[in-house]
Design a protein around this motif. Structure first.
Motif, PDB file in Angstrom:
ATOM      1  N   LYS A 152       0.818  -1.212   0.000  1.00 23.65           N
ATOM      2  CA  LYS A 152       0.000   0.000   0.000  1.00 23.65           C
ATOM      3  C   LYS A 152       0.853   1.263   0.000  1.00 23.65           C
ATOM      4  O   LYS A 152       0.571   2.216  -0.736  1.00 23.65           O
ATOM      5  CB  LYS A 152      -0.959   0.000   1.196  1.00 23.65           C
ATOM      6  N   TYR A 153       1.893   1.299   0.825  1.00 26.06           N
ATOM      7  CA  TYR A 153       2.740   2.491   0.877  1.00 26.06           C
ATOM      8  C   TYR A 153       3.510   2.672  -0.439  1.00 26.06           C
ATOM      9  O   TYR A 153       3.674   3.787  -0.923  1.00 26.06           O
ATOM     10  CB  TYR A 153       3.693   2.434   2.062  1.00 26.06           C
ATOM     11  N   ALA A 154       3.959   1.578  -1.030  1.00 26.11           N
ATOM     12  CA  ALA A 154       4.646   1.667  -2.326  1.00 26.11           C
ATOM     13  C   ALA A 154       3.676   2.169  -3.394  1.00 26.11           C
ATOM     14  O   ALA A 154       4.005   3.062  -4.182  1.00 26.11           O
ATOM     15  CB  ALA A 154       5.218   0.306  -2.720  1.00 26.11           C
ATOM     16  N   GLN A 155       2.486   1.613  -3.405  1.00 21.60           N
ATOM     17  CA  GLN A 155       1.463   2.015  -4.378  1.00 21.60           C
ATOM     18  C   GLN A 155       1.173   3.512  -4.270  1.00 21.60           C
ATOM     19  O   GLN A 155       0.960   4.181  -5.277  1.00 21.60           O
ATOM     20  CB  GLN A 155       0.198   1.208  -4.120  1.00 21.60           C
ATOM     21  N   ALA A 156       1.182   4.042  -3.048  1.00 22.58           N
ATOM     22  CA  ALA A 156       0.911   5.469  -2.831  1.00 22.58           C
ATOM     23  C   ALA A 156       2.123   6.337  -3.144  1.00 22.58           C
ATOM     24  O   ALA A 156       2.029   7.563  -3.118  1.00 22.58           O
ATOM     25  CB  ALA A 156       0.470   5.695  -1.384  1.00 22.58           C
ATOM     26  N   GLY A 157       3.269   5.720  -3.432  1.00 24.63           N
ATOM     27  CA  GLY A 157       4.462   6.476  -3.799  1.00 24.63           C
ATOM     28  C   GLY A 157       5.204   7.090  -2.620  1.00 24.63           C
ATOM     29  O   GLY A 157       5.997   8.019  -2.803  1.00 24.63           O
TER      30      GLY A 157
END
Length: 186
Positions: free
Chosen positions: A126-131
């Motif tokens: 999730k944190y990676a997806q949010a950049g």
């Protein structure tokens, strides 16, 4: 800087989450892909580790605890409350209850004994997806820190692991070396 925050997508899941969250204010609630997780009062050990990290960053950055992190790409089915969110110092004093993920530079999660996979697996995606540029997992179960960087899709391209007691270097713009000697295992 002033964060212009629109409400996250109001899905049925988010509406139910907000009702549950309001009904149980003494619990820590998060939602990942429509599934709600409730935790009881944070343990003293957990809180001490959060404070140990926050103290090292708060003189140069705005460090917030358990602020709702929102991202449109989660489509109203995920709302995360990291143990620590680090943003530009210009946000000090903000009263935002929800913070846009694109303003967050670093999130820190101290692994929960009850749901470690949330911090070590689900939230990484999730944190990676949010950049979010950096995601630091403090794992008192294993006595290790894992710093993710260079988000790309649902993954991070780089990671660095350090045992408690070893420094954790965080790159630009934070440019800090976290001292982990105050961290300990559960």
């Amino acid at each position: 800087m002033t964060a212009q925050m629109e409400s996250p997508v109001q899905t049925e899941e988010m509406r139910r989450f907000e009702q549950l969250d309001a009904a149980f204010p003494d619990y820590h609630a998060e939602m990942i892909d429509g599934e709600v997780y409730l935790s009881t009062v944070v343990t003293s050990a957990h809180g001490q580790m959060v404070i140990a990290i926050a103290a090292q960053l708060s003189s140069q950055w705005c460090v917030m605890t358990e602020v709702d992190t929102v991202y449109d790409g989660w489509q109203g089915k995920t709302l995360l409350r990291p143990d620590l969110s680090v943003v530009d110092v210009s946000y000090r004093g903000t009263r935002l209850k929800q913070f846009p993920a694109d303003e967050v530079i670093l999130v820190v999660e101290v692994v929960s004994e009850s749901n470690p996979e949330n911090d070590t697996d689900k939230k990484v995606k999730k944190y990676a997806q949010a950049g979010i540029p950096y995601y630091l997992i403090v794992n008192p179960i294993e006595g290790r820190c894992l710093l993710y960087s260079l988000p790309s899709g649902e993954h991070y391209k780089a990671s660095l692991e350090a045992a408690f007691g070893e420094p954790v270097p965080i790159g630009a713009p934070i440019d800090a070396e976290l001292d982990t000697t105050a961290l300990y295992t559960y």
